[in-house]
Each structure stands twice: as C-alpha cells, then as structure tokens.
Design a protein around this motif. Sequence first.
Motif, PDB file in Angstrom:
ATOM      1  N   ASN A 139       0.839  -1.197   0.000  1.00  0.00           N
ATOM      2  CA  ASN A 139       0.000   0.000   0.000  1.00  0.00           C
ATOM      3  C   ASN A 139       0.868   1.239   0.000  1.00  0.00           C
ATOM      4  OD1 ASN A 139      -2.417  -1.417   0.119  1.00  0.00           O
ATOM      5  ND2 ASN A 139      -2.315  -1.570   2.344  1.00  0.00           N
ATOM      6  N   ASP A 140       0.473   2.189  -0.793  1.00  0.00           N
ATOM      7  CA  ASP A 140       1.171   3.469  -0.814  1.00  0.00           C
ATOM      8  C   ASP A 140       0.736   4.271   0.415  1.00  0.00           C
ATOM      9  OD1 ASP A 140       2.450   5.795  -1.406  1.00  0.00           O
ATOM     10  OD2 ASP A 140       1.481   6.125  -3.336  1.00  0.00           O
ATOM     11  N   PRO A 141       1.649   4.668   1.296  1.00  0.00           N
ATOM     12  CA  PRO A 141       1.252   5.390   2.510  1.00  0.00           C
ATOM     13  C   PRO A 141       0.648   6.758   2.223  1.00  0.00           C
ATOM     14  CG  PRO A 141       3.637   5.316   2.318  1.00  0.00           C
ATOM     15  CD  PRO A 141       3.090   4.436   1.250  1.00  0.00           C
ATOM     16  N   ARG A 142       0.806   7.242   0.988  1.00  0.00           N
ATOM     17  CA  ARG A 142       0.222   8.545   0.643  1.00  0.00           C
ATOM     18  C   ARG A 142      -1.270   8.463   0.356  1.00  0.00           C
ATOM     19  NH1 ARG A 142       4.509   9.755  -3.922  1.00  0.00           N
ATOM     20  NH2 ARG A 142       4.059   7.555  -4.174  1.00  0.00           N
ATOM     21  N   GLU A 143      -1.826   7.238   0.314  1.00  0.00           N
ATOM     22  CA  GLU A 143      -3.248   7.090   0.004  1.00  0.00           C
ATOM     23  C   GLU A 143      -4.146   7.532   1.157  1.00  0.00           C
ATOM     24  OE1 GLU A 143      -4.053   3.122  -1.149  1.00  0.00           O
ATOM     25  OE2 GLU A 143      -2.895   3.254  -2.997  1.00  0.00           O
ATOM     26  N   HIS A 144      -3.713   7.339   2.382  1.00  0.00           N
ATOM     27  CA  HIS A 144      -4.467   7.712   3.588  1.00  0.00           C
ATOM     28  C   HIS A 144      -5.866   7.105   3.572  1.00  0.00           C
ATOM     29  CE1 HIS A 144      -1.314  10.471   4.695  1.00  0.00           C
ATOM     30  NE2 HIS A 144      -1.389  11.046   3.513  1.00  0.00           N
TER      31      HIS A 144
ATOM     32  N   GLU B 107      -7.900   7.312   7.058  1.00  0.00           N
ATOM     33  CA  GLU B 107      -8.190   8.590   7.689  1.00  0.00           C
ATOM     34  C   GLU B 107      -9.657   8.929   7.569  1.00  0.00           C
ATOM     35  OE1 GLU B 107      -5.986  12.008   6.654  1.00  0.00           O
ATOM     36  OE2 GLU B 107      -4.064  11.130   7.177  1.00  0.00           O
TER      37      GLU B 107
END
Length: 51
Positions: free
Chosen positions: A8-13, A16
């Motif tokens: 998973n790309d951590p920038r996807e959020h 949240e």
Amino acid sequence: MDANVRINDPREHVNEEPRNDLFDLIAGVAGMAGLMTVIFFGMVIFKFITE
C-alpha cells in the motif's frame, strides 16, 4: 519464488476519517469555557449559601 504481497502506498491515507479540525478546536475551547463558567457560578452560589 513469487510472494503475493500487496504493497500500500502510505500517501493514500485510506484509513483517515474526514475531520474538521478547526470545528473540533472551537468546540473544545467553548465546551471547556462553558464548564468552567458553570463551576465558577456554582462555587459563587455555594459561597453565598454557606455564609
């Protein structure tokens, strides 16, 4: 050797929750001010009753 790994790309959020931080701050400050006002007037009334 092929591993089935999902990265998973951590920038996807994705986890949240959408929040309104300014509203949370205003509600917290107003709530605390209201509570302190109630406590203050309660103590003033208590002081006049016990005299």
